[in-house]
Scaffold this motif. Structure first.
Motif, short mmCIF file in Angstrom:
data_model
loop_
_atom_site.label_atom_id
_atom_site.label_comp_id
_atom_site.label_asym_id
_atom_site.label_seq_id
_atom_site.Cartn_x
_atom_site.Cartn_y
_atom_site.Cartn_z
N THR A 63 0.36 10.70 -5.67
CA THR A 63 -0.30 9.64 -5.33
C THR A 63 0.20 8.44 -5.96
O THR A 63 -0.41 7.56 -5.69
CB THR A 63 -1.82 9.87 -5.33
N GLY A 66 -3.29 7.91 -1.91
CA GLY A 66 -4.38 8.94 -1.80
C GLY A 66 -4.77 9.22 -0.40
O GLY A 66 -5.43 10.23 0.18
N ASN A 67 -5.04 8.13 0.31
CA ASN A 67 -5.74 8.16 1.80
C ASN A 67 -4.63 8.80 2.64
O ASN A 67 -5.21 9.10 3.94
CB ASN A 67 -5.95 6.79 2.44
N ILE A 68 -3.69 9.15 2.42
CA ILE A 68 -2.56 9.96 3.33
C ILE A 68 -2.50 11.30 2.57
O ILE A 68 -2.58 12.38 3.11
CB ILE A 68 -1.28 9.33 3.24
N LEU A 112 -10.80 11.79 -6.07
CA LEU A 112 -10.24 11.70 -4.49
C LEU A 112 -10.72 13.03 -3.78
O LEU A 112 -10.87 13.01 -2.81
CB LEU A 112 -8.71 11.50 -4.71
N ARG A 147 -7.22 0.93 -3.37
CA ARG A 147 -8.12 1.05 -2.19
C ARG A 147 -9.54 1.65 -2.71
O ARG A 147 -9.88 2.29 -3.64
CB ARG A 147 -7.66 2.19 -1.22
N ALA A 149 -10.48 5.27 -4.53
CA ALA A 149 -9.46 5.62 -5.47
C ALA A 149 -9.70 5.58 -6.71
O ALA A 149 -10.82 4.92 -7.21
CB ALA A 149 -8.24 4.83 -4.94
N GLN A 188 -9.14 -4.61 -2.07
CA GLN A 188 -8.16 -3.83 -2.19
C GLN A 188 -6.80 -4.16 -1.79
O GLN A 188 -6.40 -5.07 -1.15
CB GLN A 188 -8.14 -2.68 -0.55
#
Length: 333
Positions: free
Chosen positions: A40, A72-74, A93, A139, A142, A166
């Motif tokens: 990440t 991380g969001n992916i 996360l 974000r 995170a 963000q």
């Protein structure tokens, strides 16, 4: 008769040790298992994976690994959907997903204490002066967000006293800080030095607070371990060997850092190497206390965190097998 019995016992004991030893060795002639892993951030605490790759340790253990850089969001949704089989991510996360019914588990810990540096614009002299200021994060949710949330109460502040923005990854936050678009941000070492050398101020080192916090680790899903235990075991073994390489092979470690951090600057490589060398441990068990800190941070948003058992967020059985066999201790003899 007694001598014969003793001989049989000795033979059985030797065979038992041979079986343990052979279980740790993968047939180099066998076809490699193909897996994908996401990491990440290009920060040094992800370097265990990079050294395992650059040192050929993954291939030695029969793994053909595609390594992907993904935020991380992916990364987390990709892991849970099976698009990737492993991920390097923080406890912060993975925990919310686990608390809400998903099955990520941490197999190996790379970092288990907060060690970010909190960097501010020069006009801010004390933590209390953060009130009303803009704090840049990668974000919401995170590590750069959750770690600051954890510390604010120490200075008599709450989330309502600051504005979180963000901004994106480390380089973007450095640019935002220098350009006065934000007033502060936290950075993993040694990335904080870029901002400091440009005139920004290191307000504090989070390591000084001695806060147990489950940072970066090797994460997969319970479902994957159940169906592919041998692959997971070989991945853990590769990490154990990479940690040993970090402790004993600076040249390999710096080569991996140069490749993945995309720099040839010797000073920066040395700083990054010393950062990862200081945080890794030969027996990298995830931290129950580190997970408890995270549960406390998210308990207002996720009620299940108040009664969560940290042991359910980790699977140390593979690491324990390698530990009990004497393999880890043997690397350092």
């Amino acid at each position: 008769m007694l001598r014969e019995s003793f001989g049989n016992i000795k033979t059985i004991s030797i065979l038992a040790w041979l079986i343990v030893g052979l279980s740790l060795v993968h047939d180099s002639g066998a076809a490699a298992d193909r897996v994908r892993i996401g990491y990440t951030s290009p920060t040094p605490n992800h370097a265990v994976l990079w050294v395992a790759d650059s040192g050929g340790l993954l291939k030695k253990n029969g793994l053909e690994v595609e390594i992907l850089y993904m935020p991380g969001n992916i990364s987390l949704p990709s892991l849970l959907s099976g698009e990737i089989q492993f991920a390097q991510m923080t406890g912060a996360l993975m925990s919310p997903a686990r608390l809400q019914g998903a099955d990520p588990v941490m197999l190996v810990s790379v970092q288990d204490y907060l060690d970010d540096r909190f960097v501010v614009r020069p006009n801010i002299k004390t933590p209390e002066e953060l009130k009303g200021k803009r704090i840049g994060i990668s974000r919401f949710g995170a590590a750069s967000h959750m770690r600051v949330l954890n510390l604010l109460p120490r200075f008599g502040l709450s989330e309502k006293d600051v504005t979180f923005l963000q901004i994106g990854d480390t380089p973007a936050r450095v640019v935002a800080l220098l350009g006065n678009s934000i007033d502060a941000s936290s950075f993993s070492p040694p990335d904080h030095l870029v901002a400091a050398q440009a005139g920004m101020k290191i307000l504090f080192n989070m390591r000084d607070f001695n806060i147990a916090y489950q940072g970066t680790g090797l994460v997969t899903t319970q479902k994957f371990v159940a169906r592919n235990r041998d692959i997971a075991r070989r991945f853990v073994k590769s990490y154990i060997e990479a940690i040993h390489a970090i402790q004993t092979n600076p040249a390999l470690s710096k080569s991996a850092l140069a490749k993945y951090r995309k720099t040839k600057d010797e000073k920066k490589l040395e700083e990054a190497y010393q950062t990862i060398r200081e945080i890794v441990r030969p027996k990298p068990y995830p931290s129950p206390e580190g997970f408890k800190t995270i549960f406390k941070d998210v308990s207002d948003r996720i009620p299940a965190a108040k009664t969560a058992n940290p042991k359910e967020f980790m699977d140390t059985s593979l690491l324990e097998e390698l530990d009990r066999s004497g393999y880890i201790d043997g690397l350092y003899r």
